[in-house]
Scaffold this motif. Structure first.
Motif, PDB file in Angstrom:
ATOM      1  N   THR A   1      -5.819  11.269  -4.263  1.00 23.45           N
ATOM      2  CA  THR A   1      -6.133  10.567  -5.508  1.00 23.45           C
ATOM      3  C   THR A   1      -7.553  10.039  -5.502  1.00 23.45           C
ATOM      4  O   THR A   1      -8.110   9.722  -4.452  1.00 23.45           O
TER       5      THR A   1
ATOM      6  N   ASN B   1      -5.934   5.655  -2.359  1.00 23.93           N
ATOM      7  CA  ASN B   1      -4.876   4.649  -2.161  1.00 23.93           C
ATOM      8  C   ASN B   1      -4.156   4.280  -3.453  1.00 23.93           C
ATOM      9  O   ASN B   1      -3.682   3.151  -3.611  1.00 23.93           O
ATOM     10  N   ALA B   2      -4.091   5.224  -4.381  1.00 18.28           N
ATOM     11  CA  ALA B   2      -3.288   4.983  -5.582  1.00 18.28           C
ATOM     12  C   ALA B   2      -1.810   5.060  -5.214  1.00 18.28           C
ATOM     13  O   ALA B   2      -1.427   5.650  -4.197  1.00 18.28           O
ATOM     14  N   VAL B   3      -0.978   4.479  -6.042  1.00 14.80           N
ATOM     15  CA  VAL B   3       0.467   4.526  -5.835  1.00 14.80           C
ATOM     16  C   VAL B   3       0.994   5.839  -6.416  1.00 14.80           C
ATOM     17  O   VAL B   3       0.735   6.163  -7.573  1.00 14.80           O
TER      18      VAL B   3
ATOM     19  N   SER C   1      -0.610   6.042 -10.143  1.00 20.22           N
ATOM     20  CA  SER C   1      -1.123   4.846 -10.814  1.00 20.22           C
ATOM     21  C   SER C   1      -1.838   3.972  -9.798  1.00 20.22           C
ATOM     22  O   SER C   1      -1.625   4.095  -8.579  1.00 20.22           O
ATOM     23  N   LYS C   2      -2.656   3.098 -10.317  1.00 18.74           N
ATOM     24  CA  LYS C   2      -3.323   2.133  -9.454  1.00 18.74           C
ATOM     25  C   LYS C   2      -3.670   0.902 -10.260  1.00 18.74           C
ATOM     26  O   LYS C   2      -4.102   0.997 -11.418  1.00 18.74           O
ATOM     27  N   LYS C   3      -3.469  -0.229  -9.632  1.00 15.08           N
ATOM     28  CA  LYS C   3      -3.758  -1.496 -10.289  1.00 15.08           C
ATOM     29  C   LYS C   3      -4.133  -2.502  -9.224  1.00 15.08           C
ATOM     30  O   LYS C   3      -3.462  -2.637  -8.206  1.00 15.08           O
ATOM     31  N   THR C   4      -5.244  -3.187  -9.439  1.00 13.41           N
ATOM     32  CA  THR C   4      -5.679  -4.244  -8.539  1.00 13.41           C
ATOM     33  C   THR C   4      -5.783  -5.536  -9.343  1.00 13.41           C
ATOM     34  O   THR C   4      -5.505  -5.565 -10.543  1.00 13.41           O
TER      35      THR C   4
ATOM     36  N   GLU D   1      -7.520  -1.668 -13.421  1.00  8.29           N
ATOM     37  CA  GLU D   1      -6.314  -0.864 -13.621  1.00  8.29           C
ATOM     38  C   GLU D   1      -6.736   0.498 -14.130  1.00  8.29           C
ATOM     39  O   GLU D   1      -7.734   0.629 -14.845  1.00  8.29           O
ATOM     40  N   TRP D   2      -5.973   1.534 -13.732  1.00  8.51           N
ATOM     41  CA  TRP D   2      -6.269   2.899 -14.131  1.00  8.51           C
ATOM     42  C   TRP D   2      -5.096   3.457 -14.925  1.00  8.51           C
ATOM     43  O   TRP D   2      -3.940   3.067 -14.719  1.00  8.51           O
TER      44      TRP D   2
END
Length: 655
Positions: free
Chosen positions: A254, A258-260, A299-302, A306-307
């Motif tokens: 990704t 380190n995206a989920v 998906s990814k969110k910090t 957020e993406w």
């Protein structure tokens, strides 16, 4: 001569002897014969005459299944009985074994101690009660071969017998999981499982000490063919063979890293390199063999970013294992806006909080296209600013913060003041116990006018000192709800405001001379947000297009009358007009522009009312920008914005 003849006859007569003899045989039913004459079974008693010493008689016995036997009878043998014991018939037989030595037995008795390829033996034969030849059973046996046996009779045409050892055979039942696979044995089709293979030979190799296996192949659409060897296996007859689904290990790289990654709702763990890795089975989903398809969600969110999630279909794809997904960062974030919402009820106009979901760009700049705005306030997260106003000298910004309490109908606001030079943070300018809305300054900057329900359930216009002097004066007092006060610079100041009358569904625009109770309804069409020009000669306000529901800016004489449509954009929403210091330009809010994602959003625009020129877009960030207010120089505009994710006051160049 005569004497000699008599002597000779005397000698002859004197040598003749007769004996009575009894003849028997074993078995007793043997056929007896004497001197070739069949006499039948014994016992037989007969007188046998011997005429001389050389006279011989023959006694014989015969029977089927026995060897013939005879006895010669002589004169000098003085026995009176003879018994012949017959011996069983015999025959020399030779036995050969193919293809390997074996243990040979006759009627269960071994012919040798060890296994042999060939052996000969003299074998006795007899007959049964019906005079039928009795057979012998010859058997050849060797471990891991099927035993072979044959029947041997005396009257067989041969004396040499070959015993061919056969391989062991077994009947095998083959099932498949799932059922229905096509089964092939040694390349030959057998049918669909479950299927039975009857009496198949399993040859044994005496050199290697192993059975020759058979190759079994199972084929079913959607599965890899399965190959299996089936040997003798101690005579095992039941075989269940699993058809394994196609399997591959999927690696999803990704960007950003380190995206989920979730596959069909299950989170995928990352390997040592941080790459999401999962082993997936692809079973068929129908009889045609079409394979399962998985859905991966990335998906990814910090805390700060957020993406946009991406869905990825993962099919078999000939075993493809490596996938890459690039996420697009979400440049916006949702921000809640609380706004006073007037609703006309049976009890007149009522104000309640209305929640609106807005989008804010996380990037607070203008994307490098122009000078970025500066942030004046940094209010706690969740704070909602309503409207703002700038003092005439440009030193302060006044705004109200909306408060929704825990109790029903607990809707209030707090007036706050912040210095524009940044020397101090926001200070409270009201007690926060009433709903105070739409604040503004008088032209000299000494007073603040605002709408408030502090005297009851209705909103009316109030005035108080901008420098903290005591006393708050109610300027309107009637059965209407009054908002958006704006006071002109005329020597005899007039106040313009918006009024909601219980008997009407449209907001009205009123003007009243301060110090009097007389008010003037300025225009037949009504309007919202009146703002009197610094020149005290005109009033700008907003009106709603009944067809589109969008707002336009209108201008009319300070005395009222027929208004002129300044923007005339029925499909564009335009509101919040604000005069600059000399009344030559108007700042306002419009959604005519688009952001980088082609979305229409509210931005600050400027219209030069003294020139026939197109309006100029001041902000284009993509966030919600509204409630513009000019600074005293006319070079900058203060405005409310949710850019960055929170509602604050910002300042941007008015160019």
């Amino acid at each position: 001569m005569r004497w000699s003849l008599l002597l000779l006859l005397g000698l002859v007569v004197g040598c003749s002897t007769t004996r009575e003899i009894t003849f028997t045989a074993m078995p007793s039913d043997a056929t007896l014969s004497i001197d070739g004459v069949t006499r039948g079974p014994g016992p037989i008693t007969d007188k046998i005459k011997f005429t001389g010493s050389d006279d011989i008689h023959t006694f014989a016995a015969s029977r089927k299944g026995f060897k013939d036997q005879r006895i010669d009878l002589r004169r000098d043998d003085d026995r009176t009985s003879y018994n012949i014991v017959l011996r069983k018939q015999s025959k020399k037989l030779t036995f050969s074994v193919q293809p390997v030595p074996a243990m040979i037995t006759v009627d269960g008795q071994p012919l040798s101690k060890d296994m042999t390829r060939q052996i000969s033996a003299e074998m006795e034969f007899g007959v049964d009660a019906k005079d039928q030849w009795i057979t012998h059973t010859v058997k050849a046996e060797r471990p891991n071969f099927a035993p072979v046996e044959m029947k041997v009779k005396f009257d067989d045409a041969t004396s040499v017998y070959v015993l061919n050892l056969e391989p062991l055979r077994k009947t095998v039942t083959i099932t498949s999981n799932p059922p229905g696979a096509e089964v092939f044995i040694d390349g030959d089709p057998l049918g669909k499982a479950p299927v039975t293979d009857k009496s198949r030979p399993y040859p044994f190799d005496v050199v290697t000490g192993e059975f020759a296996p058979h190759s079994v192949r199972l084929v079913k659409p959607g599965y890899d063919p399965v190959e299996k060897s089936i040997g003798w296996d101690d005579g095992k007859t039941e075989y269940s063979i699993d058809m394994l689904a196609k399997t591959k290990t999927v690696r999803i790289v990704t960007d950003p890293a380190n995206a989920v990654v979730e596959i069909d709702g299950t989170k995928v763990q990352a390997d040592a390199n941080g790459v999401a890795t999962a082993k997936l089975d692809f079973p068929p989903v129908n009889d045609a063999g079409d394979l399962k398809t998985f859905t991966a969600t990335v998906s990814k969110k910090t805390a700060d970013s957020e993406w946009t999630p991406v869905k990825l279909a993962i099919a078999w794809e000939n075993g493809k294992s490596d996938y890459s997904v690039t996420l697009k960062e979400i440049l916006t974030k949702p921000v809640q806006l609380i706004a006073p919402d007037p609703q006309r009820t049976d009890n007149g106009w009522q104000f309640s909080p209305k929640s609106v979901s807005t989008l804010a760009y996380k990037d607070v700049t203008e994307g490098g296209r122009k000078q970025p705005p500066s942030q004046l306030t940094r209010l706690p997260k969740g704070t909602v600013i309503d409207t703002i106003a700038v003092s005439p000298d440009g030193s302060s910004v006044l705004f109200n913060v909306l408060i929704v309490g825990p109790e029903k109908n607990d809707f209030r606001s707090q007036l706050m003041l912040v210095k524009t030079d940044g020397t101090s943070g926001p200070t409270y300018f009201s007690d926060g116990k009433s709903l105070d809305l739409t604040p503004g300054f008088t032209p000299d900057g000494n007073q603040i006018v605002f709408s408030s329900n502090r005297a009851g359930t209705r909103l009316s216009i109030w005035q108080m000192s901008a420098v903290g002097a005591p006393g708050i004066t109610q300027l309107t007092n009637g059965d209407t709800n009054d908002l958006w006060p704006s006071i002109d610079s005329d020597p005899r100041p007039r106040m313009y405001y918006q009024s909601l009358v219980d008997t009407r569904s449209d907001p009205r625009l009123f003007m009243t001379q301060l110090g009097t109770t007389i008010r003037t309804d300025l225009t037949q069409q009504g309007g919202r947000q009146p703002r009197v020009s610094p020149k005290a000669d005109s009033v700008v306000f907003t009106g709603v297009n009944e067809r589109t529901g969008k707002r336009d800016l209108f201008v009319m004489s300070d005395k009222g009358g027929t208004p002129q449509n300044l923007t005339n954009t029925p499909d564009v929403d335009e509101f919040d007009p604000a005069w600059n210091k000399d009344g030559s330009r108007l700042a306002y809010v419009s959604d005519r522009g688009t952001d980088d994602e082609k979305r229409h959003n509210y931005d600050i625009w400027v219209l030069d009312v003294s020139k026939a020129e197109a309006p100029v877009q001041i902000t284009s960030n993509g966030s919600w920008d509204d409630s513009p207010a000019w600074d005293s120089s006319g070079d900058n505009i203060y405005f409310r914005s949710n850019r960055g994710g929170d509602w604050n006051v910002w300042k941007a160049p008015a160019k």
